[in-house]
Scaffold this active site. Structure first.
Site, PDB file in Angstrom:
ATOM      1  N   ASP A  48       0.824  -1.206   0.000  1.00  0.00           N
ATOM      2  CA  ASP A  48       0.000   0.000   0.000  1.00  0.00           C
ATOM      3  C   ASP A  48       0.863   1.263   0.000  1.00  0.00           C
ATOM      4  O   ASP A  48       2.044   1.234   0.369  1.00  0.00           O
ATOM      5  CB  ASP A  48      -0.855   0.041   1.281  1.00  0.00           C
ATOM      6  CG  ASP A  48      -1.940  -1.022   1.287  1.00  0.00           C
ATOM      7  OD1 ASP A  48      -1.988  -1.853   0.357  1.00  0.00           O
ATOM      8  OD2 ASP A  48      -2.734  -1.024   2.243  1.00  0.00           O
ATOM      9  N   ASP A  49       0.224   2.360  -0.372  1.00  0.00           N
ATOM     10  CA  ASP A  49       0.711   3.739  -0.174  1.00  0.00           C
ATOM     11  C   ASP A  49       1.686   4.250  -1.235  1.00  0.00           C
ATOM     12  O   ASP A  49       2.056   5.411  -1.214  1.00  0.00           O
ATOM     13  CB  ASP A  49       1.345   3.939   1.222  1.00  0.00           C
ATOM     14  CG  ASP A  49       0.350   3.760   2.345  1.00  0.00           C
ATOM     15  OD1 ASP A  49      -0.813   3.389   2.068  1.00  0.00           O
ATOM     16  OD2 ASP A  49       0.732   3.976   3.514  1.00  0.00           O
ATOM     17  N   HIS A  99      -6.038   2.879  -3.634  1.00  0.00           N
ATOM     18  CA  HIS A  99      -5.952   3.051  -2.181  1.00  0.00           C
ATOM     19  C   HIS A  99      -6.303   4.503  -1.831  1.00  0.00           C
ATOM     20  O   HIS A  99      -5.646   5.103  -0.993  1.00  0.00           O
ATOM     21  CB  HIS A  99      -4.527   2.680  -1.751  1.00  0.00           C
ATOM     22  CG  HIS A  99      -4.321   2.518  -0.270  1.00  0.00           C
ATOM     23  ND1 HIS A  99      -5.089   1.699   0.521  1.00  0.00           N
ATOM     24  CD2 HIS A  99      -3.391   3.058   0.565  1.00  0.00           C
ATOM     25  CE1 HIS A  99      -4.640   1.748   1.771  1.00  0.00           C
ATOM     26  NE2 HIS A  99      -3.615   2.582   1.821  1.00  0.00           N
ATOM     27  N   HIS A 103      -5.112   9.296   0.569  1.00  0.00           N
ATOM     28  CA  HIS A 103      -5.044   8.493   1.785  1.00  0.00           C
ATOM     29  C   HIS A 103      -5.926   8.997   2.908  1.00  0.00           C
ATOM     30  O   HIS A 103      -5.457   9.341   4.001  1.00  0.00           O
ATOM     31  CB  HIS A 103      -3.592   8.351   2.259  1.00  0.00           C
ATOM     32  CG  HIS A 103      -3.362   7.044   2.996  1.00  0.00           C
ATOM     33  ND1 HIS A 103      -3.610   6.902   4.339  1.00  0.00           N
ATOM     34  CD2 HIS A 103      -2.957   5.832   2.568  1.00  0.00           C
ATOM     35  CE1 HIS A 103      -3.338   5.647   4.694  1.00  0.00           C
ATOM     36  NE2 HIS A 103      -2.952   4.979   3.631  1.00  0.00           N
ATOM     37  N   TYR A 140      -6.580   2.304   5.936  1.00  0.00           N
ATOM     38  CA  TYR A 140      -6.775   1.837   7.309  1.00  0.00           C
ATOM     39  C   TYR A 140      -7.707   0.621   7.390  1.00  0.00           C
ATOM     40  O   TYR A 140      -8.107   0.204   8.480  1.00  0.00           O
ATOM     41  CB  TYR A 140      -7.308   2.967   8.216  1.00  0.00           C
ATOM     42  CG  TYR A 140      -6.563   4.269   8.017  1.00  0.00           C
ATOM     43  CD1 TYR A 140      -5.282   4.445   8.565  1.00  0.00           C
ATOM     44  CD2 TYR A 140      -7.089   5.307   7.244  1.00  0.00           C
ATOM     45  CE1 TYR A 140      -4.572   5.624   8.351  1.00  0.00           C
ATOM     46  CE2 TYR A 140      -6.385   6.480   7.027  1.00  0.00           C
ATOM     47  CZ  TYR A 140      -5.133   6.634   7.592  1.00  0.00           C
ATOM     48  OH  TYR A 140      -4.437   7.789   7.378  1.00  0.00           O
ATOM     49  N   HIS A 190       4.052  -2.044   3.058  1.00  0.00           N
ATOM     50  CA  HIS A 190       4.051  -0.712   2.453  1.00  0.00           C
ATOM     51  C   HIS A 190       5.370  -0.520   1.718  1.00  0.00           C
ATOM     52  O   HIS A 190       6.441  -0.569   2.354  1.00  0.00           O
ATOM     53  CB  HIS A 190       3.863   0.353   3.544  1.00  0.00           C
ATOM     54  CG  HIS A 190       2.573   0.205   4.292  1.00  0.00           C
ATOM     55  ND1 HIS A 190       2.412  -0.705   5.306  1.00  0.00           N
ATOM     56  CD2 HIS A 190       1.373   0.818   4.130  1.00  0.00           C
ATOM     57  CE1 HIS A 190       1.157  -0.629   5.755  1.00  0.00           C
ATOM     58  NE2 HIS A 190       0.512   0.282   5.052  1.00  0.00           N
TER      59      HIS A 190
HETATM   60 ZN   LIG Z   1      -2.394   3.026   3.458  1.00  0.00          ZN
END
Ligand SMILES: [Zn+2]
Length: 239
Positions: A48-49, A99, A103, A140, A190
């Protein structure tokens, strides 16, 4: 899965399978394995991210060297300037999902704000890849009835979370994953931290030794004959 894309994946998998043979553990994809039934454990690494050039590029290099597939849930605002990395992910057999745009929690958003977060990110990806069909991982892992209703794609959570963002301790992250990972698990990491990239590659090496194959979420679901439904939440794909 869209029929066209599924057919394309199948052709690719069969081509790989025929070219490289069924004996090489690094090159047999789950799509090909779905045709032959596998008796090996499968796991999905998810990141993610990102994308973040300084770390994601090294991760892609390492995954390519190891013949491992992963799934990347991208943040919209991280995409501009990294279009080549997105294309590379797709070309190298990884799965790409969204995603949110910057965020945020998707819970509690009205329809317009939800669209600004999710549809806007999907549009960026469609502009680069020329297709639709991106799974969603809500930031989250927060999901409510409105998120389920508004999402036009499956919601993908996870079954193993080493909390790699916390202490950024590579040894601990590797230990957490290798001690807990089993057939059908979805692992959360991540790719914006060098420590997580290093941990992921060490996990691939360790679990390859135990006979695991690393596949995308889509490949894992396909192998387990799970029909993924928009607005439904998935955490794992156990046999
Ligand atoms: Zn995230």
């Amino acid at each position: 899965m869209k029929r066209k894309r599924k057919a394309a994946l199948l052709i690719l998998a069969l081509a790989l399978f025929l070219t490289l043979g069924p004996g090489d553990p690094k090159t047999v994809t789950a799509e090909a394995l779905a045709q032959v039934e596998v008796d090996r454990p499968l796991v999905a690494l998810t990141f993610d991210d990102g994308p973040r050039r300084s770390t994601t590029e090294a991760l892609l290099d390492g995954l390519a060297q190891r013949g491992a597939h992963a799934t990347f849930f991208l943040v919209g605002e991280m995409i501009p300037g990294n279009e080549d990395l997105v294309e590379r992910m797709e070309q190298e057999g990884h799965q790409i999902g969204t995603h949110s745009y910057d965020h945020v929690y998707l819970t509690g958003l009205n329809a317009r704000d939800f669209s600004r977060q999710v549809d806007r990110t999907e549009s960026l990806l469609t502009g680069i890849l020329g297709r639709t069909g991106f799974f969603l991982r809500p930031p989250y892992g927060k999901i409510d009835a409105a998120v389920e209703k508004r999402s036009d794609s499956p919601l993908i959570l996870w079954s193993i979370d080493p909390e790699d963002w916390d202490d950024k301790n590579t040894d601990r992250i590797v230990e957490h994953i290798t001690a807990n990972a089993g057939d059908g698990d979805v692992i959360l990491l991540h790719d914006i931290y060098p420590t997580s990239v290093e941990a992921a590659l060490r996990v691939v090496d360790a679990l390859h030794q135990k006979g695991f194959l690393f596949v995308t979420v889509e490949e894992l679901a396909c192998q387990r004959h799970v029909e993924l439904t928009p607005g439904q939440t998935y955490r794992s794909f156990y046999p």
